[in-house]
Write an enzyme that holds these catalytic residues in place. Structure first.
Site, PDB file in Angstrom:
ATOM      1  N   THR A 116     -38.679 -12.918  -5.378  1.00  0.00           N
ATOM      2  CA  THR A 116     -37.568 -13.322  -4.515  1.00  0.00           C
ATOM      3  C   THR A 116     -37.371 -12.269  -3.424  1.00  0.00           C
ATOM      4  OG1 THR A 116     -35.989 -12.260  -6.018  1.00  0.00           O
ATOM      5  CG2 THR A 116     -36.385 -14.612  -6.316  1.00  0.00           C
ATOM      6  N   ASP A 117     -36.990 -12.735  -2.246  1.00  0.00           N
ATOM      7  CA  ASP A 117     -36.896 -11.851  -1.095  1.00  0.00           C
ATOM      8  C   ASP A 117     -35.472 -11.362  -0.860  1.00  0.00           C
ATOM      9  OD1 ASP A 117     -39.594 -11.763  -0.528  1.00  0.00           O
ATOM     10  OD2 ASP A 117     -39.531 -13.529   0.744  1.00  0.00           O
ATOM     11  N   LYS A 118     -35.294 -10.691   0.230  1.00  0.00           N
ATOM     12  CA  LYS A 118     -34.050 -10.015   0.567  1.00  0.00           C
ATOM     13  C   LYS A 118     -32.839 -10.935   0.454  1.00  0.00           C
ATOM     14  CE  LYS A 118     -32.004  -7.449   4.412  1.00  0.00           C
ATOM     15  NZ  LYS A 118     -32.199  -7.033   5.818  1.00  0.00           N
TER      16      LYS A 118
END
Length: 401
Positions: A116-118
């Protein structure tokens, strides 16, 4: 004789020193010194931890991603804090792994299921790794984690298990205010708008178009139309019934697929919003799967949540072999729901109210040209880049490198 005398004196001195050491260990009331006893207990516990066998396990994680630069750890870089930074620190402090394994995560065979990203949150992230199976392991790990990151479950798995490679599918949700679906020609107030049945049906009709295998090269970056990896299989996608929180009506879109590329889900949702609002024709979805370059808007990252990951093939092969449990989390469902209510939903709602990420993004839809050329697209993207990315989230990236 003199030698015997010296030996006797030395023996007496040794006894006196020993007695004084014992005396120092005793409190005035005759009980053992608590600090020394605690130190001894901690040393014993640490020694037991070192002797504990290392086993391959999976951890069920939930976290609120706000304030973090994604899930994946960047070893050697302290500039951008990630979820794994806090997790590895807790694993070391709790005695589950030695410190050098925290510095080199390959030593504990660490693998996350989804990167999962920022800013993206998770209610059902899975990581696989080798740990010392110490007593009260979940409690001890959680004691060293902030409250917005929790380990909700643990299961033993096969020695060669890899959470990313063994995952069959992933389910994400996207929580958004329903005024995002209001037609562009209608003047709506955020706190007053309510999604009608006809619009919800239209949204679900469009979302259902994504089901099946399609070429999603227009829904990510750095992939051409003939890149085989741009083809992705979507199992289901739908929008649930709306509900009101803090006077604003929200809805949750759920999508299940084998894997997703960076920004893919946000662009899938962004394009549907553009169609429902009247900026683009319905035919653009099918057009986007062709070789032509299509300008697909990217919805804000706020609201994207990794709901759960699926291990159906693994469960069929090992789930009932008498040695391993199926990787299903029915018993943890209540804890997952409580965590979402306490940490994930309030973060999404409060951030939307304060930062108005959806409101600001909706104003950029008018500068997209859904029939534009590649050159025109690049100009539009340059103009809209700041307004669409300022909310600080970059979507999901299960397997994009």
């Amino acid at each position: 004789m003199a030698e015997d005398l010296r030996a006797a004196v030395a023996s007496q001195t040794k006894r006196r020193n020993g007695s004084s050491e014992v005396a120092e260990r005793l409190e005035e009331n005759g009980h053992p010194n608590k600090r020394l006893k605690r130190d001894a207990d901690e040393e014993d516990a640490e020694e037991r931890n070192k002797k504990s066998p290392k086993r391959k396990i999976v951890l069920l994680m939930a976290y609120s991603g706000k304030g973090y630069h994604g899930m994946q750890r960047n070893v050697g870089s302290s500039q951008f804090k990630t979820i794994e930074d806090d997790l590895v620190s807790a694993l070391v402090q709790s005695g589950c792994i030695p410190e050098n394994h925290g510095e080199d995560m390959k030593k504990m065979s660490f693998q996350r299921c989804a990167r999962t990203d920022k800013g993206v949150s998770a209610a059902g992230q899975i990581v696989s790794l080798k740990v010392r199976l110490i007593d009260d392991i979940l409690e001890k790990i959680n004691n060293h984690l902030p409250s917005h990151i929790r380990i909700l479950g643990l299961k033993r798995v096969t020695g060669g298990f890899n959470s990313k490679n063994k995952c069959d599918a992933r389910t994400y949700s996207y929580m958004l205010p329903t005024f995002a679906f209001a037609h562009k020609d209608h003047d709506v107030q955020e706190g007053v708008y309510r999604l009608d049945r006809e619009t919800l049906e239209k949204v679900n009709k469009l979302l259902a178009c994504y089901k099946g295998t399609h070429n999603f090269h227009n829904f990510t970056s750095q992939k051409g139309p003939r890149d085989p990896s741009a083809k992705r299989y979507i199992m289901e996608m739908y929008c649930g019934e709306p509900f009101v929180r803090e006077d604003i009506e929200f809805a949750v879109i759920k999508v299940k697929g084998q894997s997703f590329m960076m920004h893919q889900i946000r662009k899938m949702i962004g394009l549907v919003i553009a169609i429902v609002k009247g900026y683009a024709a319905e035919s653009i979805i099918e057009l986007s799967w062709g070789e032509e370059k299509v300008d697909v808007p990217k919805a804000p990252g706020l609201g994207l949540v990794l709901e759960r990951v699926h291990f159906e093939k693994y469960n069929r092969r090992f789930g009932n072999d008498g040695l391993h449990e199926p990787l299903e989390w029915t018993e943890e469902e209540e804890k997952i729901a409580v965590f979402k209510e306490q940490y994930i939903y309030p973060t999404i709602i409060n951030t939307e109210r304060e930062e108005k990420s959806m409101v600001n993004w909706l104003t950029t839809l008018s500068i997209h040209d859904f029939n534009s050329s590649v050159v025109g697209m690049q100009a539009n993207n340059k103009n809209s880049k700041n307004s669409s990315d300022l909310e600080g989230s970059d979507g999901c990236a299960d397997d994009s490198d």
